[in-house]
Scaffold this motif. Structure first.
Motif, PDB file in Angstrom:
ATOM      1  N   ILE A   1       9.605   8.271  11.246  1.00  0.00           N
ATOM      2  CA  ILE A   1       9.306   9.328  10.271  1.00  0.00           C
ATOM      3  C   ILE A   1      10.190   9.187   9.035  1.00  0.00           C
ATOM      4  O   ILE A   1       9.743   9.392   7.916  1.00  0.00           O
ATOM      5  CB  ILE A   1       9.483  10.716  10.924  1.00  0.00           C
ATOM      6  CG1 ILE A   1       8.427  10.907  12.002  1.00  0.00           C
ATOM      7  CG2 ILE A   1       9.395  11.815   9.882  1.00  0.00           C
ATOM      8  CD1 ILE A   1       8.580  12.155  12.807  1.00  0.00           C
ATOM      9  N   ILE A   2      11.430   8.797   9.232  1.00  0.00           N
ATOM     10  CA  ILE A   2      12.351   8.643   8.106  1.00  0.00           C
ATOM     11  C   ILE A   2      11.913   7.505   7.188  1.00  0.00           C
ATOM     12  O   ILE A   2      12.111   7.563   5.982  1.00  0.00           O
ATOM     13  CB  ILE A   2      13.786   8.392   8.621  1.00  0.00           C
ATOM     14  CG1 ILE A   2      14.266   9.618   9.387  1.00  0.00           C
ATOM     15  CG2 ILE A   2      14.734   8.047   7.493  1.00  0.00           C
ATOM     16  CD1 ILE A   2      15.569   9.417  10.116  1.00  0.00           C
ATOM     17  N   GLY A   3      11.280   6.479   7.726  1.00  0.00           N
ATOM     18  CA  GLY A   3      10.886   5.319   6.941  1.00  0.00           C
ATOM     19  C   GLY A   3       9.579   5.456   6.198  1.00  0.00           C
ATOM     20  O   GLY A   3       9.213   4.583   5.414  1.00  0.00           O
ATOM     21  N   ILE A   4       8.835   6.562   6.406  1.00  0.00           N
ATOM     22  CA  ILE A   4       7.522   6.709   5.770  1.00  0.00           C
ATOM     23  C   ILE A   4       7.607   6.683   4.238  1.00  0.00           C
ATOM     24  O   ILE A   4       6.794   6.010   3.599  1.00  0.00           O
ATOM     25  CB  ILE A   4       6.798   7.958   6.304  1.00  0.00           C
ATOM     26  CG1 ILE A   4       6.400   7.726   7.759  1.00  0.00           C
ATOM     27  CG2 ILE A   4       5.568   8.285   5.460  1.00  0.00           C
ATOM     28  CD1 ILE A   4       5.798   8.915   8.452  1.00  0.00           C
ATOM     29  N   PRO A   5       8.554   7.374   3.588  1.00  0.00           N
ATOM     30  CA  PRO A   5       8.610   7.263   2.117  1.00  0.00           C
ATOM     31  C   PRO A   5       8.868   5.827   1.637  1.00  0.00           C
ATOM     32  O   PRO A   5       8.314   5.406   0.623  1.00  0.00           O
ATOM     33  CB  PRO A   5       9.777   8.172   1.731  1.00  0.00           C
ATOM     34  CG  PRO A   5       9.944   9.106   2.864  1.00  0.00           C
ATOM     35  CD  PRO A   5       9.505   8.364   4.080  1.00  0.00           C
ATOM     36  N   PHE A   6       9.670   5.078   2.379  1.00  0.00           N
ATOM     37  CA  PHE A   6       9.917   3.690   2.016  1.00  0.00           C
ATOM     38  C   PHE A   6       8.662   2.838   2.237  1.00  0.00           C
ATOM     39  O   PHE A   6       8.350   1.958   1.447  1.00  0.00           O
ATOM     40  CB  PHE A   6      11.086   3.117   2.805  1.00  0.00           C
ATOM     41  CG  PHE A   6      12.395   3.776   2.484  1.00  0.00           C
ATOM     42  CD1 PHE A   6      12.996   3.591   1.259  1.00  0.00           C
ATOM     43  CD2 PHE A   6      13.017   4.601   3.415  1.00  0.00           C
ATOM     44  CE1 PHE A   6      14.195   4.199   0.952  1.00  0.00           C
ATOM     45  CE2 PHE A   6      14.216   5.212   3.122  1.00  0.00           C
ATOM     46  CZ  PHE A   6      14.812   5.018   1.880  1.00  0.00           C
ATOM     47  N   GLY A   7       7.951   3.120   3.327  1.00  0.00           N
ATOM     48  CA  GLY A   7       6.702   2.409   3.590  1.00  0.00           C
ATOM     49  C   GLY A   7       5.675   2.647   2.490  1.00  0.00           C
ATOM     50  O   GLY A   7       4.971   1.725   2.075  1.00  0.00           O
ATOM     51  N   LYS A   8       5.605   3.877   2.000  1.00  0.00           N
ATOM     52  CA  LYS A   8       4.676   4.184   0.915  1.00  0.00           C
ATOM     53  C   LYS A   8       5.017   3.406  -0.356  1.00  0.00           C
ATOM     54  O   LYS A   8       4.128   2.949  -1.073  1.00  0.00           O
ATOM     55  CB  LYS A   8       4.674   5.685   0.634  1.00  0.00           C
ATOM     56  CG  LYS A   8       4.021   6.489   1.747  1.00  0.00           C
ATOM     57  CD  LYS A   8       4.200   7.972   1.563  1.00  0.00           C
ATOM     58  CE  LYS A   8       3.306   8.515   0.492  1.00  0.00           C
ATOM     59  NZ  LYS A   8       3.394   9.995   0.404  1.00  0.00           N
ATOM     60  N   GLN A   9       6.305   3.234  -0.617  1.00  0.00           N
ATOM     61  CA  GLN A   9       6.713   2.459  -1.792  1.00  0.00           C
ATOM     62  C   GLN A   9       6.364   0.974  -1.608  1.00  0.00           C
ATOM     63  O   GLN A   9       5.951   0.316  -2.562  1.00  0.00           O
ATOM     64  CB  GLN A   9       8.206   2.644  -2.073  1.00  0.00           C
ATOM     65  CG  GLN A   9       8.610   4.061  -2.384  1.00  0.00           C
ATOM     66  CD  GLN A   9       7.829   4.684  -3.525  1.00  0.00           C
ATOM     67  OE1 GLN A   9       7.589   4.058  -4.545  1.00  0.00           O
ATOM     68  NE2 GLN A   9       7.420   5.916  -3.341  1.00  0.00           N
TER      69      GLN A   9
ATOM     70  N   VAL B   1       6.119  -5.196   5.735  1.00  0.00           N
ATOM     71  CA  VAL B   1       7.370  -4.435   5.718  1.00  0.00           C
ATOM     72  C   VAL B   1       7.070  -2.942   5.626  1.00  0.00           C
ATOM     73  O   VAL B   1       7.744  -2.118   6.258  1.00  0.00           O
ATOM     74  CB  VAL B   1       8.284  -4.911   4.574  1.00  0.00           C
ATOM     75  CG1 VAL B   1       9.509  -4.036   4.452  1.00  0.00           C
ATOM     76  CG2 VAL B   1       8.693  -6.347   4.790  1.00  0.00           C
ATOM     77  N   GLY B   2       6.031  -2.571   4.870  1.00  0.00           N
ATOM     78  CA  GLY B   2       5.628  -1.167   4.791  1.00  0.00           C
ATOM     79  C   GLY B   2       5.183  -0.622   6.138  1.00  0.00           C
ATOM     80  O   GLY B   2       5.509   0.507   6.508  1.00  0.00           O
ATOM     81  N   LEU B   3       4.442  -1.424   6.897  1.00  0.00           N
ATOM     82  CA  LEU B   3       4.021  -0.995   8.231  1.00  0.00           C
ATOM     83  C   LEU B   3       5.218  -0.826   9.156  1.00  0.00           C
ATOM     84  O   LEU B   3       5.277   0.132   9.937  1.00  0.00           O
ATOM     85  CB  LEU B   3       3.046  -2.008   8.828  1.00  0.00           C
ATOM     86  CG  LEU B   3       1.631  -1.998   8.273  1.00  0.00           C
ATOM     87  CD1 LEU B   3       0.835  -3.170   8.833  1.00  0.00           C
ATOM     88  CD2 LEU B   3       0.947  -0.678   8.593  1.00  0.00           C
ATOM     89  N   ILE B   4       6.160  -1.738   9.070  1.00  0.00           N
ATOM     90  CA  ILE B   4       7.364  -1.625   9.900  1.00  0.00           C
ATOM     91  C   ILE B   4       8.148  -0.371   9.538  1.00  0.00           C
ATOM     92  O   ILE B   4       8.656   0.333  10.414  1.00  0.00           O
ATOM     93  CB  ILE B   4       8.229  -2.895   9.768  1.00  0.00           C
ATOM     94  CG1 ILE B   4       7.500  -4.076  10.404  1.00  0.00           C
ATOM     95  CG2 ILE B   4       9.592  -2.706  10.396  1.00  0.00           C
ATOM     96  CD1 ILE B   4       8.125  -5.424  10.115  1.00  0.00           C
ATOM     97  N   CYS B   5       8.242  -0.068   8.245  1.00  0.00           N
ATOM     98  CA  CYS B   5       8.972   1.132   7.820  1.00  0.00           C
ATOM     99  C   CYS B   5       8.286   2.405   8.304  1.00  0.00           C
ATOM    100  O   CYS B   5       8.951   3.404   8.579  1.00  0.00           O
ATOM    101  CB  CYS B   5       9.094   1.170   6.294  1.00  0.00           C
ATOM    102  SG  CYS B   5      10.287   0.011   5.624  1.00  0.00           S
ATOM    103  N   CYS B   6       6.952   2.391   8.400  1.00  0.00           N
ATOM    104  CA  CYS B   6       6.223   3.597   8.792  1.00  0.00           C
ATOM    105  C   CYS B   6       6.273   3.884  10.287  1.00  0.00           C
ATOM    106  O   CYS B   6       5.710   4.883  10.732  1.00  0.00           O
ATOM    107  CB  CYS B   6       4.774   3.495   8.324  1.00  0.00           C
ATOM    108  SG  CYS B   6       4.595   3.710   6.548  1.00  0.00           S
ATOM    109  N   ILE B   7       6.939   3.056  11.051  1.00  0.00           N
ATOM    110  CA  ILE B   7       7.066   3.320  12.491  1.00  0.00           C
ATOM    111  C   ILE B   7       7.875   4.596  12.724  1.00  0.00           C
ATOM    112  O   ILE B   7       7.564   5.376  13.612  1.00  0.00           O
ATOM    113  CB  ILE B   7       7.703   2.108  13.208  1.00  0.00           C
ATOM    114  CG1 ILE B   7       6.718   0.937  13.197  1.00  0.00           C
ATOM    115  CG2 ILE B   7       8.103   2.449  14.623  1.00  0.00           C
ATOM    116  CD1 ILE B   7       7.286  -0.352  13.744  1.00  0.00           C
TER     117      ILE B   7
END
Length: 119
Positions: free
Chosen positions: A94-102, A86-92
């Motif tokens: 730019i807006i999802g990068i902070p969520f991916g890091k979490q 799910v983190g990898l999907i979020c990092c696709i």
């Protein structure tokens, strides 16, 4: 800013992440031997619900190491893989990068939750 991040997190994936920790804790609490592991899962459910503004500090000793090995075999690997994907999907985006890091922070915690403290 962390309040806004936590609200968005809870709506966009934190609810499912926290519920996975609660389900794991309930399953561990079925047996008497698993109750300490289940209680640790309940503590980390709070982090999974609202991770922004919190850090995880790792430490521990021999008992934590043994509990981590048992946890890793039974519950840790599926939770860590799920959170990492799910983190990898979020990092696709730019807006999802902070969520991916979490999600990556929670995936690391899913591998070795014992001996860790949330600050």
């Amino acid at each position: 800013m962390s309040i806004l991040g936590n609200i968005l997190w809870f709506i966009c994936g934190g609810l499912l992440s926290g519920l996975s920790w609660i389900v794991a804790g309930c399953l561990w609490c079925i047996s008497i031997i698993g109750i300490p592991i289940g209680l640790q899962c309940f503590k980390f459910a709070g982090l999974a619900f609202f991770p922004f503004g919190k850090e995880v500090v790792y430490g521990g000793g021999t008992i934590s190491f043994l509990a981590n090995i048992i946890w890793l075999i039974v519950s840790g690997i599926p939770m860590a893989v799920g959170n990492a994907l799910v983190g990898l999907i979020c990092c696709i985006t730019i807006i999802g990068i902070p969520f991916g890091k979490q999600f990556f922070k929670i995936a690391k915690l899913s591998l070795m939750p014992f001996g860790a403290e949330v600050i």
